[in-house]
Motif scaffolding. Sequence first.
Motif, PDB file in Angstrom:
ATOM      1  N   ILE A  60       0.840  -1.204   0.000  1.00 57.49           N
ATOM      2  CA  ILE A  60       0.000   0.000   0.000  1.00 57.49           C
ATOM      3  C   ILE A  60       0.874   1.252   0.000  1.00 57.49           C
ATOM      4  CG2 ILE A  60      -1.599   1.376   1.408  1.00 57.49           C
ATOM      5  CD1 ILE A  60      -2.936  -1.282   2.206  1.00 57.49           C
ATOM      6  N   SER A  61       1.896   1.287   0.840  1.00 54.59           N
ATOM      7  CA  SER A  61       2.768   2.466   0.859  1.00 54.59           C
ATOM      8  C   SER A  61       3.505   2.612  -0.469  1.00 54.59           C
ATOM      9  CB  SER A  61       3.741   2.424   2.039  1.00 54.59           C
ATOM     10  OG  SER A  61       4.681   1.386   1.899  1.00 54.59           O
ATOM     11  N   GLY A  62       3.839   1.487  -1.110  1.00 57.80           N
ATOM     12  CA  GLY A  62       4.488   1.554  -2.420  1.00 57.80           C
ATOM     13  C   GLY A  62       3.580   2.143  -3.483  1.00 57.80           C
ATOM     14  N   VAL A  63       2.321   1.759  -3.456  1.00 54.04           N
ATOM     15  CA  VAL A  63       1.360   2.304  -4.423  1.00 54.04           C
ATOM     16  C   VAL A  63       1.156   3.797  -4.171  1.00 54.04           C
ATOM     17  CG1 VAL A  63      -1.070   2.251  -5.132  1.00 54.04           C
ATOM     18  CG2 VAL A  63       0.195   0.113  -4.835  1.00 54.04           C
ATOM     19  N   ILE A  64       0.957   4.179  -2.918  1.00 50.01           N
ATOM     20  CA  ILE A  64       0.754   5.589  -2.580  1.00 50.01           C
ATOM     21  C   ILE A  64       2.007   6.396  -2.917  1.00 50.01           C
ATOM     22  CG2 ILE A  64       0.344   7.222  -0.696  1.00 50.01           C
ATOM     23  CD1 ILE A  64      -1.371   5.023   0.624  1.00 50.01           C
ATOM     24  N   LYS A  65       3.169   5.801  -2.679  1.00 48.81           N
ATOM     25  CA  LYS A  65       4.455   6.472  -2.943  1.00 48.81           C
ATOM     26  C   LYS A  65       4.551   6.927  -4.392  1.00 48.81           C
ATOM     27  CE  LYS A  65       9.178   5.122  -3.758  1.00 48.81           C
ATOM     28  NZ  LYS A  65      10.216   4.166  -3.617  1.00 48.81           N
ATOM     29  N   TYR A  66       4.015   6.144  -5.310  1.00 44.69           N
ATOM     30  CA  TYR A  66       4.118   6.501  -6.721  1.00 44.69           C
ATOM     31  C   TYR A  66       2.931   7.314  -7.232  1.00 44.69           C
ATOM     32  CZ  TYR A  66       8.217   3.620  -7.075  1.00 44.69           C
ATOM     33  OH  TYR A  66       9.479   3.103  -6.894  1.00 44.69           O
ATOM     34  N   THR A  67       1.757   7.179  -6.617  1.00 41.63           N
ATOM     35  CA  THR A  67       0.584   7.870  -7.154  1.00 41.63           C
ATOM     36  C   THR A  67       0.402   9.279  -6.596  1.00 41.63           C
ATOM     37  OG1 THR A  67      -0.807   6.751  -5.523  1.00 41.63           O
ATOM     38  CG2 THR A  67      -0.662   5.762  -7.710  1.00 41.63           C
ATOM     39  N   TRP A  68       0.522   9.444  -5.298  1.00 38.60           N
ATOM     40  CA  TRP A  68       0.250  10.746  -4.694  1.00 38.60           C
ATOM     41  C   TRP A  68       1.263  11.811  -5.128  1.00 38.60           C
ATOM     42  CZ3 TRP A  68       0.551  11.964   1.236  1.00 38.60           C
ATOM     43  CH2 TRP A  68      -0.013  13.226   1.474  1.00 38.60           C
ATOM     44  N   VAL A 135       9.884  14.023  -4.502  1.00 39.42           N
ATOM     45  CA  VAL A 135      10.787  12.938  -4.102  1.00 39.42           C
ATOM     46  C   VAL A 135      10.802  12.800  -2.581  1.00 39.42           C
ATOM     47  CG1 VAL A 135      13.217  12.234  -4.033  1.00 39.42           C
ATOM     48  CG2 VAL A 135      12.209  13.033  -6.173  1.00 39.42           C
ATOM     49  N   GLY A 136      10.833  13.932  -1.886  1.00 39.31           N
ATOM     50  CA  GLY A 136      10.809  13.893  -0.423  1.00 39.31           C
ATOM     51  C   GLY A 136       9.522  13.288   0.111  1.00 39.31           C
ATOM     52  N   LEU A 137       8.396  13.675  -0.466  1.00 40.69           N
ATOM     53  CA  LEU A 137       7.106  13.114  -0.057  1.00 40.69           C
ATOM     54  C   LEU A 137       7.069  11.615  -0.317  1.00 40.69           C
ATOM     55  CD1 LEU A 137       4.212  13.456   0.962  1.00 40.69           C
ATOM     56  CD2 LEU A 137       3.549  14.070  -1.391  1.00 40.69           C
ATOM     57  N   SER A 138       7.566  11.216  -1.466  1.00 38.36           N
ATOM     58  CA  SER A 138       7.610   9.805  -1.820  1.00 38.36           C
ATOM     59  C   SER A 138       8.430   9.014  -0.799  1.00 38.36           C
ATOM     60  CB  SER A 138       8.209   9.660  -3.221  1.00 38.36           C
ATOM     61  OG  SER A 138       8.332   8.326  -3.570  1.00 38.36           O
ATOM     62  N   MET A 139       9.579   9.565  -0.418  1.00 35.69           N
ATOM     63  CA  MET A 139      10.445   8.904   0.559  1.00 35.69           C
ATOM     64  C   MET A 139       9.758   8.804   1.921  1.00 35.69           C
ATOM     65  SD  MET A 139      14.299   9.977   1.733  1.00 35.69           S
ATOM     66  CE  MET A 139      14.843  10.124   0.070  1.00 35.69           C
ATOM     67  N   LEU A 140       9.077   9.860   2.331  1.00 37.93           N
ATOM     68  CA  LEU A 140       8.381   9.840   3.624  1.00 37.93           C
ATOM     69  C   LEU A 140       7.244   8.823   3.641  1.00 37.93           C
ATOM     70  CD1 LEU A 140       8.248  13.634   4.566  1.00 37.93           C
ATOM     71  CD2 LEU A 140       9.557  11.832   5.683  1.00 37.93           C
ATOM     72  N   ILE A 141       6.522   8.719   2.547  1.00 39.54           N
ATOM     73  CA  ILE A 141       5.434   7.733   2.464  1.00 39.54           C
ATOM     74  C   ILE A 141       5.998   6.328   2.594  1.00 39.54           C
ATOM     75  CG2 ILE A 141       3.722   6.715   0.905  1.00 39.54           C
ATOM     76  CD1 ILE A 141       3.341   9.637  -0.187  1.00 39.54           C
ATOM     77  N   GLU A 142       7.076   6.053   1.855  1.00 41.40           N
ATOM     78  CA  GLU A 142       7.699   4.733   1.911  1.00 41.40           C
ATOM     79  C   GLU A 142       8.241   4.442   3.312  1.00 41.40           C
ATOM     80  OE1 GLU A 142      10.632   2.146  -0.915  1.00 41.40           O
ATOM     81  OE2 GLU A 142      11.158   4.242  -0.623  1.00 41.40           O
ATOM     82  N   LEU A 143       8.864   5.439   3.924  1.00 40.54           N
ATOM     83  CA  LEU A 143       9.405   5.265   5.268  1.00 40.54           C
ATOM     84  C   LEU A 143       8.298   5.027   6.286  1.00 40.54           C
ATOM     85  CD1 LEU A 143      11.909   5.240   7.083  1.00 40.54           C
ATOM     86  CD2 LEU A 143      11.673   7.718   7.302  1.00 40.54           C
ATOM     87  N   GLY A 145       5.301   3.686   5.770  1.00 42.31           N
ATOM     88  CA  GLY A 145       4.806   2.318   5.586  1.00 42.31           C
ATOM     89  C   GLY A 145       5.764   1.289   6.164  1.00 42.31           C
ATOM     90  N   ALA A 146       7.063   1.502   5.957  1.00 36.39           N
ATOM     91  CA  ALA A 146       8.071   0.569   6.469  1.00 36.39           C
ATOM     92  C   ALA A 146       8.148   0.616   7.998  1.00 36.39           C
ATOM     93  CB  ALA A 146       9.437   0.881   5.859  1.00 36.39           C
ATOM     94  N   LEU A 147       8.006   1.796   8.573  1.00 30.68           N
ATOM     95  CA  LEU A 147       8.040   1.904  10.036  1.00 30.68           C
ATOM     96  C   LEU A 147       6.819   1.234  10.669  1.00 30.68           C
ATOM     97  CD1 LEU A 147       9.358   5.547  10.486  1.00 30.68           C
ATOM     98  CD2 LEU A 147      10.529   3.436  11.176  1.00 30.68           C
TER      99      LEU A 147
END
Length: 160
Positions: A60-68, A135-143, A145-147
């Motif tokens: 889910i975080s991966g999908v949001i990371k690329y779409t938002w 890019v920063g937003l994408s990284m935060l979303i991924e982080l 989800g991972a956390l």
Amino acid sequence: MSAWGEVLVGLAILVGLIGIVVPILPGVILIFAAILVWAILTGGTTAWAVFAICTTLLVISGVIKYTWPGAKLREAGVANRSLFLGAVLGIIGFFVVPIVGLFLGFVLGVYLSEFQRLRVQQPAWESTKHALKGVGLSMLIELLGALIATAVWASGAVVV
């Protein structure tokens, strides 16, 4: 699984989290693999439920990371070609100037592409800043989800 095994899985997850922030390592893949190994070695319904929840969170975080962020960049008028050129120059920069070259190459690539497209310095720089925010937003979303997946795993490791 032994306590040492769980410590090793935890360390692999930590390396994965670092890999999300410092894009040298495939962070999410490391986290996914570590939790999969833990589930296989631990066994049982709880371990597999934890793995399923963590996998779902990572996907889910991966999908949001690329779409938002992508939608925000389109709204800001940043061309896909600029992002592509930024990625290409970022990869080249990574090998020319290790680690920081990735960032420098990305910024240079986006700026040059936007400057070529817009022919004016200020709007090109504004587009570059929007790309960096994306890019920063994408990284935060991924982080994030991972956390959350890490917290689920840690909770599961305590229960099992």
